[in-house]
Motif scaffolding. Structure first.
Motif, PDB file in Angstrom:
ATOM      1  N   ARG A  29      19.428  21.560  27.262  1.00  0.00           N
ATOM      2  CA  ARG A  29      19.328  21.203  28.683  1.00  0.00           C
ATOM      3  C   ARG A  29      19.007  19.725  28.831  1.00  0.00           C
ATOM      4  O   ARG A  29      19.659  19.003  29.607  1.00  0.00           O
ATOM      5  N   GLY A  32      21.848  17.205  27.992  1.00  0.00           N
ATOM      6  CA  GLY A  32      22.971  17.079  28.908  1.00  0.00           C
ATOM      7  C   GLY A  32      24.099  18.065  28.729  1.00  0.00           C
ATOM      8  O   GLY A  32      25.222  17.821  29.195  1.00  0.00           O
ATOM      9  N   ALA A  33      23.818  19.208  28.083  1.00  0.00           N
ATOM     10  CA  ALA A  33      24.852  20.244  27.979  1.00  0.00           C
ATOM     11  C   ALA A  33      25.279  20.689  29.370  1.00  0.00           C
ATOM     12  O   ALA A  33      24.475  20.724  30.302  1.00  0.00           O
ATOM     13  N   ASP A  34      26.547  21.020  29.527  1.00  0.00           N
ATOM     14  CA  ASP A  34      27.054  21.494  30.813  1.00  0.00           C
ATOM     15  C   ASP A  34      26.794  22.984  31.013  1.00  0.00           C
ATOM     16  O   ASP A  34      26.673  23.443  32.151  1.00  0.00           O
ATOM     17  N   GLU A  35      26.759  23.714  29.933  1.00  0.00           N
ATOM     18  CA  GLU A  35      26.572  25.161  30.007  1.00  0.00           C
ATOM     19  C   GLU A  35      26.109  25.657  28.649  1.00  0.00           C
ATOM     20  O   GLU A  35      26.495  25.099  27.612  1.00  0.00           O
ATOM     21  N   ILE A  64      20.980  24.574  34.433  1.00  0.00           N
ATOM     22  CA  ILE A  64      22.417  24.515  34.188  1.00  0.00           C
ATOM     23  C   ILE A  64      22.910  25.953  34.027  1.00  0.00           C
ATOM     24  O   ILE A  64      22.135  26.861  33.728  1.00  0.00           O
ATOM     25  N   ALA A 222      37.400  23.383  28.071  1.00  0.00           N
ATOM     26  CA  ALA A 222      36.030  23.140  27.601  1.00  0.00           C
ATOM     27  C   ALA A 222      35.977  23.358  26.100  1.00  0.00           C
ATOM     28  O   ALA A 222      36.856  24.010  25.527  1.00  0.00           O
ATOM     29  N   LYS A 240      28.972  12.821  24.665  1.00  0.00           N
ATOM     30  CA  LYS A 240      29.590  12.683  25.982  1.00  0.00           C
ATOM     31  C   LYS A 240      29.850  11.217  26.338  1.00  0.00           C
ATOM     32  O   LYS A 240      30.885  10.891  26.936  1.00  0.00           O
ATOM     33  N   VAL A 250      34.270  13.678  31.345  1.00  0.00           N
ATOM     34  CA  VAL A 250      33.056  14.453  31.081  1.00  0.00           C
ATOM     35  C   VAL A 250      31.971  14.029  32.042  1.00  0.00           C
ATOM     36  O   VAL A 250      32.012  12.921  32.611  1.00  0.00           O
ATOM     37  N   ARG A 251      30.993  14.913  32.230  1.00  0.00           N
ATOM     38  CA  ARG A 251      29.842  14.604  33.072  1.00  0.00           C
ATOM     39  C   ARG A 251      28.773  13.933  32.210  1.00  0.00           C
ATOM     40  O   ARG A 251      28.295  14.525  31.255  1.00  0.00           O
ATOM     41  N   THR A 253      25.043  12.216  32.239  1.00  0.00           N
ATOM     42  CA  THR A 253      23.839  12.091  33.063  1.00  0.00           C
ATOM     43  C   THR A 253      23.028  10.868  32.654  1.00  0.00           C
ATOM     44  O   THR A 253      23.208  10.313  31.577  1.00  0.00           O
TER      45      THR A 253
END
Length: 253
Positions: A29, A32-35, A64, A222, A240, A250-251, A253
């Protein structure tokens, strides 16, 4: 996950404990994991559903989305997991046992909530570059090497059927690439991409940033990875940033 701990194997065998559930969930988390995806690999072979106690604890930690898999054999099983806080449920061996389960879950919760995991590898005797319906076969009970077996279904046929029944996402677990860190199986993924209209998640083989770049360029939606993150070989935030610099959307943060 197995017996309350996070484990990782190579080609779905020889699983070793690599950490604690809550500790790793918090780490990913923060990185920066997306899921996050939680597989209870002993649930289906053991004819039980996933333990919901840890789902409540994970829910309290995460901001997330997270997906849960393991022995989900009914709408009631899925409902309990979602009520505990999961955003999606993933089914694999139970769907192969009872394909109508996909329809039932999609009707009850919506396709966006229903993921079908596909554990796939080349059919015995298929040449390395062979394509077509019978080139890849689906396996089940892969969390237990003693019970793992071929399902008798071709991968492409099963992916088509799963979508028709309401699956909103396909996770392709390329078994021969799992844990070896030599790159995603792009040939395998291309075959499945050609018959997949819903989001396709690549799983199995990540060992470098280049492997992630290549798999995104292949057209998947993904990329899932485990051992390179568990070991610290690759940090998600660094990955990322480098993917974004290479032009991958990619997202960061």
């Amino acid at each position: 996950m197995r017996d309350g701990a996070v484990v990782k194997g190579v080609r779905f065998a020889d699983h070793q404990v690599v950490g604690a559930i809550l500790e790793l969930a918090t780490r990913y988390r923060d990185e920066g994991a997306d899921e996050l995806v939680f597989y209870d690999i002993a649930a289906s072979p053991g004819r039980r559903s996933v333990d919901r106690a840890w789902i409540h604890r994970v829910t309290a930690l995460l901001d997330i989305p997270f997906c849960v898999a393991g022995g989900i054999r009914s709408v009631a099983d899925a409902e309990a997991i979602l009520e505990a806080g999961a955003d999606k449920i993933s089914i694999n061996s139970p769907a192969l046992e009872n394909p109508d389960l996909i329809d039932e879950l999609a009707r009850r919760f919506g396709s966006q909530c229903v993921v079908v995991g596909v554990d796939s590898q080349r059919a015995p005797g298929a040449p390395p570059q062979a394509a077509g319906v019978r080139a890849f076969m689906v396996y089940q009970y892969t969390g237990d090497a003693r019970r793992m077996r071929a399902s008798g279904r071709s991968t492409l046929d099963w992916v088509r059927e799963a979508q028709a029944r309401g699956a909103g996402e396909i996770v392709l677990n390329c078994m021969a690439a799992d844990g070896v860190r030599e790159g995603y199986d792009l040939v395998h993924l291309a075959q499945v991409r050609s018959v997949t209209a819903v989001p396709l998640v690549a799983s199995g083989g990540a060992g470098s940033v280049e492997h992630f770049r290549a798999v995104f360029e292949s057209g998947v939606d993904a990329a899932l990875a485990a051992s390179v993150f568990h070991s610290g070989l690759i940090r998600i935030a660094d990955l990322k940033r480098r993917l974004k610099a290479a032009g991958v959307a990619v997202r960061v943060t």
